[in-house]
Enzyme design. Structure first.
Site, PDB file in Angstrom:
ATOM      1  N   ASP A 152       0.884  -1.154   0.000  1.00 54.84           N
ATOM      2  CA  ASP A 152       0.000   0.000   0.000  1.00 54.84           C
ATOM      3  C   ASP A 152       0.923   1.204   0.000  1.00 54.84           C
ATOM      4  O   ASP A 152       1.634   1.450   0.985  1.00 54.84           O
ATOM      5  CB  ASP A 152      -0.895  -0.011   1.242  1.00 54.84           C
ATOM      6  CG  ASP A 152      -1.828   1.180   1.309  1.00 54.84           C
ATOM      7  OD1 ASP A 152      -1.636   2.148   0.547  1.00 54.84           O
ATOM      8  OD2 ASP A 152      -2.754   1.153   2.150  1.00 54.84           O
ATOM      9  N   ASN A 164       2.887   3.133 -10.711  1.00 52.28           N
ATOM     10  CA  ASN A 164       1.610   3.118 -11.423  1.00 52.28           C
ATOM     11  C   ASN A 164       0.406   3.370 -10.526  1.00 52.28           C
ATOM     12  O   ASN A 164      -0.615   3.872 -10.990  1.00 52.28           O
ATOM     13  CB  ASN A 164       1.450   1.767 -12.130  1.00 52.28           C
ATOM     14  CG  ASN A 164       0.055   1.558 -12.671  1.00 52.28           C
ATOM     15  OD1 ASN A 164      -0.336   2.143 -13.674  1.00 52.28           O
ATOM     16  ND2 ASN A 164      -0.724   0.713 -11.989  1.00 52.28           N
ATOM     17  N   TYR A 189      -6.615  15.358  -8.936  1.00 52.79           N
ATOM     18  CA  TYR A 189      -5.978  14.409  -9.849  1.00 52.79           C
ATOM     19  C   TYR A 189      -5.048  15.115 -10.828  1.00 52.79           C
ATOM     20  O   TYR A 189      -3.869  14.755 -10.959  1.00 52.79           O
ATOM     21  CB  TYR A 189      -7.031  13.618 -10.618  1.00 52.79           C
ATOM     22  CG  TYR A 189      -6.421  12.587 -11.542  1.00 52.79           C
ATOM     23  CD1 TYR A 189      -6.020  11.345 -11.053  1.00 52.79           C
ATOM     24  CD2 TYR A 189      -6.217  12.852 -12.894  1.00 52.79           C
ATOM     25  CE1 TYR A 189      -5.429  10.402 -11.881  1.00 52.79           C
ATOM     26  CE2 TYR A 189      -5.631  11.921 -13.731  1.00 52.79           C
ATOM     27  CZ  TYR A 189      -5.245  10.696 -13.221  1.00 52.79           C
ATOM     28  OH  TYR A 189      -4.647   9.776 -14.047  1.00 52.79           O
ATOM     29  N   LYS A 216      -0.784  14.924 -10.933  1.00 52.62           N
ATOM     30  CA  LYS A 216       0.031  14.426 -12.035  1.00 52.62           C
ATOM     31  C   LYS A 216       1.009  15.498 -12.529  1.00 52.62           C
ATOM     32  O   LYS A 216       2.112  15.176 -12.990  1.00 52.62           O
ATOM     33  CB  LYS A 216      -0.857  13.932 -13.175  1.00 52.62           C
ATOM     34  CG  LYS A 216      -1.680  12.698 -12.814  1.00 52.62           C
ATOM     35  CD  LYS A 216      -0.820  11.543 -12.346  1.00 52.62           C
ATOM     36  CE  LYS A 216      -1.613  10.285 -12.072  1.00 52.62           C
ATOM     37  NZ  LYS A 216      -0.760   9.157 -11.618  1.00 52.62           N
ATOM     38  N   THR A 231     -10.662   1.650 -18.096  1.00 46.63           N
ATOM     39  CA  THR A 231     -10.274   1.021 -16.843  1.00 46.63           C
ATOM     40  C   THR A 231     -11.335   1.306 -15.790  1.00 46.63           C
ATOM     41  O   THR A 231     -12.257   2.108 -16.006  1.00 46.63           O
ATOM     42  CB  THR A 231      -8.921   1.561 -16.346  1.00 46.63           C
ATOM     43  OG1 THR A 231      -9.071   2.965 -16.027  1.00 46.63           O
ATOM     44  CG2 THR A 231      -7.833   1.393 -17.396  1.00 46.63           C
TER      45      THR A 231
END
Length: 242
Positions: A62, A89, A165, A169, A200
């Site tokens: 984790d 990832n 998010y 990134k 996904t």
């Protein structure tokens, strides 16, 4: 025998693009460690990879848990003595993450996995990567991180405005540049990969682009030759603007 194979750790490797990265690296002859929060899901992914002919094992991790990350690094050190490839990832995207609605706690939750998790795992694995003759670090990013693209009204994903998010990134891209500069003399290459908008669980399977297609850019960066680039941001078709 793993002594004759490159050894790769892929965080969040039990599903989606992470699983495809593991599968494609395995097909290239790499010994793959499937990093997963859930040991049962990680073990099942490793079994599927092995059944398909890959040399794979699972490892509990984790990325938000410092203790688990440290134990994973100790395990890799004891079993293999080195690490050749690290693919950061693991990531999260929260549906309520919108610029006008995202508070500090939600952004912090996203950053805990997408940014601090990348820092935590990279720091833990870096001593093992230094023992490789050609270490590679691949940080999974997104075109949504690109400030230049967001400034272009024609950007096809410009409507995807997720405060935590997207900015997480962008931060990953900044980490990539700094690690690449610091590690330039070590032979370790560090790059950011954009898998593209893929079908996904994270995207609700809303794209015709497959996880296998999304894995192509990170796998290429994971297997870069010694004269390959470092400190860049790449998609399947080449460089992506910052």
């Amino acid at each position: 025998m793993t002594e004759n194979r490159k050894i790769a750790l892929v965080t969040g490797g039990n599903q989606g693009i992470g699983y495809e990265i593991c599968r494609q690296l395995g097909a290239a002859g790499v010994h793959v460690l499937v990093g997963a929060r859930d040991p049962a899901r990680g073990a099942e992914a490793a079994r599927k990879l092995a059944a398909a002919g890959a040399d794979a094992a699972s490892i509990r991790m984790d990325v938000t848990d410092p203790g688990e990350v440290a134990k994973a690094a100790e395990s890799v050190a004891q079993r293999y003595g080195r690490l050749d490839i690290l693919v950061n990832n693991a990531g999260v995207l929260l549906p309520e993450d919108r610029p006008s609605g995202s508070g500090a706690e939600l952004v912090r939750q996203v950053y805990e996995t997408n940014v601090f998790g990348v820092v935590r795992v990279t720091k833990a694995m870096l001593p093992l990567l230094r023992k490789s003759t050609g270490g590679r670090i691949v940080n999974m990013s997104s075109s949504l991180a690109s400030l230049q693209l967001h400034g272009d009204p024609s950007f096809e994903l410009g409507a995807f405005l997720m405060l935590g998010y997207n900015s997480s990134k962008t931060a990953v891209n900044a980490l990539t540049v700094m690690w690449a500069k610091e590690l330039a003399e070590s032979g370790i290459k560090v790059n950011a990969a954009d898998p593209g908008y893929c079908a996904t669980a994270m995207t609700g399977y809303a794209s015709p682009r497959t996880p296998a297609e999304g894995a192509r850019a990170p796998v290429r960066l994971a297997l870069l030759p010694d004269d390959g680039p470092s400190g860049g941001f790449f998609g399947e078709d080449g460089p992506i603007p910052w």
